[in-house]
Write a protein that holds these residues in place. Structure first.
Motif, PDB file in Angstrom:
ATOM      1  N   UNK A  81       0.759  -1.135   0.089  1.00  0.00           N
ATOM      2  CA  UNK A  81      -0.064   0.081  -0.029  1.00  0.00           C
ATOM      3  C   UNK A  81       0.959   1.222   0.166  1.00  0.00           C
ATOM      4  N   UNK A  82       0.089   2.317  -0.301  1.00  0.00           N
ATOM      5  CA  UNK A  82       1.155   3.661  -0.346  1.00  0.00           C
ATOM      6  C   UNK A  82       1.283   4.174   0.989  1.00  0.00           C
ATOM      7  N   UNK A  83       2.131   4.967   1.518  1.00  0.00           N
ATOM      8  CA  UNK A  83       2.763   5.454   2.534  1.00  0.00           C
ATOM      9  C   UNK A  83       1.487   6.398   3.225  1.00  0.00           C
ATOM     10  N   UNK A  84       0.898   7.031   2.284  1.00  0.00           N
ATOM     11  CA  UNK A  84      -0.319   7.721   2.549  1.00  0.00           C
ATOM     12  C   UNK A  84      -1.680   7.060   3.080  1.00  0.00           C
ATOM     13  N   UNK A  85      -1.789   5.674   3.135  1.00  0.00           N
ATOM     14  CA  UNK A  85      -2.783   4.722   3.231  1.00  0.00           C
ATOM     15  C   UNK A  85      -2.835   4.737   4.922  1.00  0.00           C
ATOM     16  N   UNK A  86      -4.143   4.791   5.179  1.00  0.00           N
ATOM     17  CA  UNK A  86      -4.735   4.619   6.870  1.00  0.00           C
ATOM     18  C   UNK A  86      -5.123   3.520   6.901  1.00  0.00           C
ATOM     19  N   UNK A  87      -4.638   2.914   8.085  1.00  0.00           N
ATOM     20  CA  UNK A  87      -5.408   1.564   8.644  1.00  0.00           C
ATOM     21  C   UNK A  87      -6.271   1.650   9.703  1.00  0.00           C
ATOM     22  N   UNK A  88      -7.321   0.915   9.506  1.00  0.00           N
ATOM     23  CA  UNK A  88      -8.181   1.046  10.754  1.00  0.00           C
ATOM     24  C   UNK A  88      -8.820  -0.740  10.865  1.00  0.00           C
ATOM     25  N   UNK A  89      -8.725  -1.051  12.122  1.00  0.00           N
ATOM     26  CA  UNK A  89      -9.127  -2.508  12.532  1.00  0.00           C
ATOM     27  C   UNK A  89     -10.214  -2.417  13.315  1.00  0.00           C
ATOM     28  N   UNK A  90     -11.135  -2.999  13.000  1.00  0.00           N
ATOM     29  CA  UNK A  90     -12.475  -2.984  13.648  1.00  0.00           C
ATOM     30  C   UNK A  90     -12.817  -4.508  14.258  1.00  0.00           C
ATOM     31  N   UNK A  91     -12.754  -4.324  15.704  1.00  0.00           N
ATOM     32  CA  UNK A  91     -13.042  -5.719  16.234  1.00  0.00           C
ATOM     33  C   UNK A  91     -14.308  -5.786  16.885  1.00  0.00           C
ATOM     34  N   UNK A  92     -15.119  -6.708  16.516  1.00  0.00           N
ATOM     35  CA  UNK A  92     -16.203  -7.052  17.409  1.00  0.00           C
ATOM     36  C   UNK A  92     -16.076  -8.387  18.528  1.00  0.00           C
ATOM     37  N   UNK A  93     -15.909  -7.998  19.703  1.00  0.00           N
ATOM     38  CA  UNK A  93     -15.736  -8.885  20.628  1.00  0.00           C
ATOM     39  C   UNK A  93     -16.934  -9.086  21.422  1.00  0.00           C
ATOM     40  N   UNK A  94     -17.551 -10.201  21.348  1.00  0.00           N
ATOM     41  CA  UNK A  94     -18.766 -10.866  21.940  1.00  0.00           C
ATOM     42  C   UNK A  94     -18.438 -11.000  23.515  1.00  0.00           C
ATOM     43  N   UNK A  95     -19.053 -10.161  24.332  1.00  0.00           N
ATOM     44  CA  UNK A  95     -18.993 -10.172  25.881  1.00  0.00           C
ATOM     45  C   UNK A  95     -20.355 -10.682  26.444  1.00  0.00           C
ATOM     46  N   UNK A  96     -21.170 -11.481  26.044  1.00  0.00           N
ATOM     47  CA  UNK A  96     -22.428 -11.978  26.569  1.00  0.00           C
ATOM     48  C   UNK A  96     -21.789 -13.055  27.476  1.00  0.00           C
ATOM     49  N   UNK A  97     -22.797 -13.504  28.281  1.00  0.00           N
ATOM     50  CA  UNK A  97     -22.702 -14.354  29.249  1.00  0.00           C
ATOM     51  C   UNK A  97     -22.036 -15.600  28.946  1.00  0.00           C
TER      52      UNK A  97
END
Length: 652
Positions: A81-97
């Protein structure tokens, strides 16, 4: 190859200067006379040829050194990727019982959070964290770690489609950003209620399913009163297991901190066991049932309350009937009887049950007041008179949209049909009886009903007691007067349970417990001023729910989002009106899991991961930058060394 500062490459144009210098010979040669020119000419030719080669090599090494130096300062690199590329990681973490289940490294939620913390060391990536109870967008790795450390279990559950929508909305507005999504859950079946929709997600989705070491869970499912005596109550406790077994599990019953009893739950190679506790019939009790199970913790404790029933207000309008006084006794009811001419209309608002006892005429003013009373949840029982004015009664029925009275019939009939399934009769008989001594009546009114259901019928199939359907509560109508000269119904065994249930069914019975839901409805028999409100509080929280105040009760709408299992006091002006118990929903206790390989088999943009480490390794490899600055700087130094060696050892 890419460059961080490509503008520096314009300096390569300056390399034309040494080339121009090389092309123009600026050195002047001096002629020297010599006696023997023949040998001298050969030497001069050899020298000039060697000199040209040496100068060309020196030129090339200098240009290569300067070229490498210029490229080094432009900071070249290799990356997907280019150096100007931004990175975002979205994590869904199930915290049900259900994430309390034990995995290889402890509780699934806690061990997973720790693994994410150990892998989030990148400074080039922002993170978004979605749980069942909270959302955090565009946070750095430090904030992410802090949120994961404080992440706790939630009774809320998210449907899988809802999770996908949240992932999509998180990434929708991001530009020039490489989004990575991962769903981490144990994928219980209750979180998959509709057809899965993955086509509207704008980035690939990684999926990681967590597996508990054991699929057996033992939990308290429910409780109920099986028998109630004057001095003793028998409670039945339903305990379930996700797998058939022959285990014995200890269980205990407390009143707050006071231990009332202990016992053993035995399954005997089954999934369900019911155990009884006999306790004193005390006025108030905050009961806690606890069992020992190592898998899930949230369903090992069950809360309930027992309290003395509130007195209900019952008003009889019309003739004075002694049998009503005997049924509505002072220990359970506030019973009053008034003649129509002495009636205080303001007193009707505070009643729970109003009985029109053999009125010849129902005034229009009373009809309108009773209609408002019914809309507010009150129950009405109508007993006609021998000489009832049909127009008056039909006006009453019309306003309730219940039908009309056709005529009066003077014939003797038995009351032979009992609708045992009707709520008024469900707990009157243990079994459907056939050899009952049926009461009789000599006079009855024929009705043409609508929006009504029969409770008792005559042997002619005409209705004797009818329940008129109403939005908030019920209106019950007898077709016959109940005075002794007309009917012997008041001497029959039916009279007490029928009239007793008129009152008890006029409000929802006090419940032992409530299950936490998105919205919980709680009815409290109490009278509070219109400018007052009921508060709900426990040791950790206090709030004012939505509430509807009627003259005889308060209906609360309690949002279950932030509720925790336990006891809650309902207070007015700092005075405790009632204590109620809430328990977590037991849906997740069943441990029914989805097969994600089958679920996502036709989804091209779904990647199934095996471990968290693999996901982050692949993500960082994709984001990795291979810098070449040092290599070009080293080559520049190397070419300078070659130039020095040429100058020193390449002799002319």
């Amino acid at each position: 190859m890419q460059f961080k500062h490509p503008e520096i490459l314009y300096a390569l144009l300056l390399l034309i200067i040494p080339i121009l210098v090389h092309l123009f010979q600026l050195q002047r040669f001096k002629k020297v006379p010599f006696t023997n020119v023949q040998f001298l000419k050969n030497i001069v030719q050899q020298t000039r040829k060697s000199s040209r080669v040496k100068k060309l090599l020196i030129l090339l090494t200098r240009m290569a050194a300067f070229t490498c130096l210029i490229i080094a300062f432009s900071q070249p690199f290799f990356s997907n990727n280019s150096l100007q590329q931004n990175y975002n990681t979205t994590i869904y973490l199930d915290n049900s019982f259900s994430m309390q289940a034990k995995g290889e490294n402890g509780e699934l939620l806690k061990s997973t959070a720790q693994q994410i913390i150990e892998n989030t060391n990148s400074k080039n990536t922002t993170f978004s964290l979605i749980t069942n109870s909270k959302e955090f967008k565009n946070i750095d790795s430090k904030t992410l770690k802090n949120e994961l450390i404080s992440c706790d279990y939630s009774p809320n559950k998210l449907d899988l489609n809802t999770v996908l929508l949240k992932l999509n909305s998180t990434n929708l507005k991001s530009t020039n950003t490489l989004n990575k999504n991962i769903i981490i859950s144990d994928f219980q079946s209750i979180n998959f209620k509709n057809k899965l929709k993955v086509t509207n997600v704008n980035a690939a989705i990684n999926v990681l399913k967590l597996h508990p070491k054991k699929n057996i869970n033992i939990f308290i499912d429910s409780i109920y009163i099986v028998e109630e005596k004057a001095n003793e109550i028998t409670l039945s406790i339903v305990v379930k297991s996700t797998e058939k077994n022959s285990l014995t599990i200890p269980i205990s019953l407390q009143d707050n901190t006071k231990l009332l009893g202990k016992s053993i739950v035995k399954f005997n190679n089954s999934n369900t066991s019911i155990i009884d506790f006999s306790i004193p019939n005390i006025t108030n009790m905050n009961g806690i049932i606890t069992l020992t199970d190592a898998n899930l913790n949230f369903d090992n404790t069950f809360y309930f309350t027992l309290s003395k029933p509130e007195k209900m207000n019952v008003l009889a309008i019309g003739e004075n009937a002694q049998f009503l006084n005997k049924i509505y006794t002072e220990d359970e009811f506030n019973f009053t009887s008034n003649q129509l001419q002495n009636l205080n209309y303001d007193a009707l608002k505070s009643q729970h049950l109003i009985i029109l006892n053999e009125l010849e005429n129902i005034p229009n003013e009373l009809t309108k007041t009773l209609f408002d009373f019914s809309k507010n949840g009150g129950t009405i029982v109508v007993i006609p008179s021998v000489n009832s004015a049909l127009n008056s009664y039909n006006n009453f029925l019309k306003i309730f949209n219940a039908g009309t009275i056709l005529n009066k019939t003077e014939e003797a009939h038995k009351i032979t049909s009992i609708v045992f399934e009707h709520p008024l009769m469900t707990q009157v008989f243990e079994n459907n009886v056939t050899n009952f001594q049926y009461p009789t009546t000599n006079i009855y009114y024929k009705f043409q009903f609508k929006n009504a259901a029969s409770v008792l019928k005559l042997d002619s199939n005409e209705a004797f007691l009818t329940a008129i359907k109403n939005n908030n509560n019920a209106v019950y109508l007898f077709s016959s007067p109940l005075k002794k000269e007309v009917s012997n119904f008041i001497q029959s065994p039916l009279i007490v349970p029928v009239f007793y249930n008129f009152a008890k069914n006029s409000i929802k019975n006090a419940r032992l417990y409530y299950t936490i839901q998105p919205e919980n409805t709680v009815e409290i028999i109490t009278n509070i001023a219109k400018d007052n409100v009921l508060k709900v509080l426990n040791n950790d929280n206090e709030f004012i729910p939505l509430q509807e105040i009627t003259p005889n009760k308060v209906i609360l709408k309690i949002d279950g989002t932030d509720l925790k299992s336990g006891f809650y006091n309902l207070t007015s002006n700092d005075k405790i009106i009632k204590t109620i118990a809430f328990n977590y929903n037991r849906e997740e206790s069943e441990l029914n899991y989805l097969n994600i390989a089958s679920l996502f088999k036709n989804s091209e943009n779904i990647v199934i991961n095996t471990t968290i480490d693999n996901f982050f390794t692949e993500m960082y490899n994709e984001q990795k930058i291979y810098w070449l600055f040092k290599w070009f700087l080293a080559f520049s130094v190397l070419f300078l060394l070659i130039e020095m060696l040429l100058l020193k050892y390449f002799k002319i």
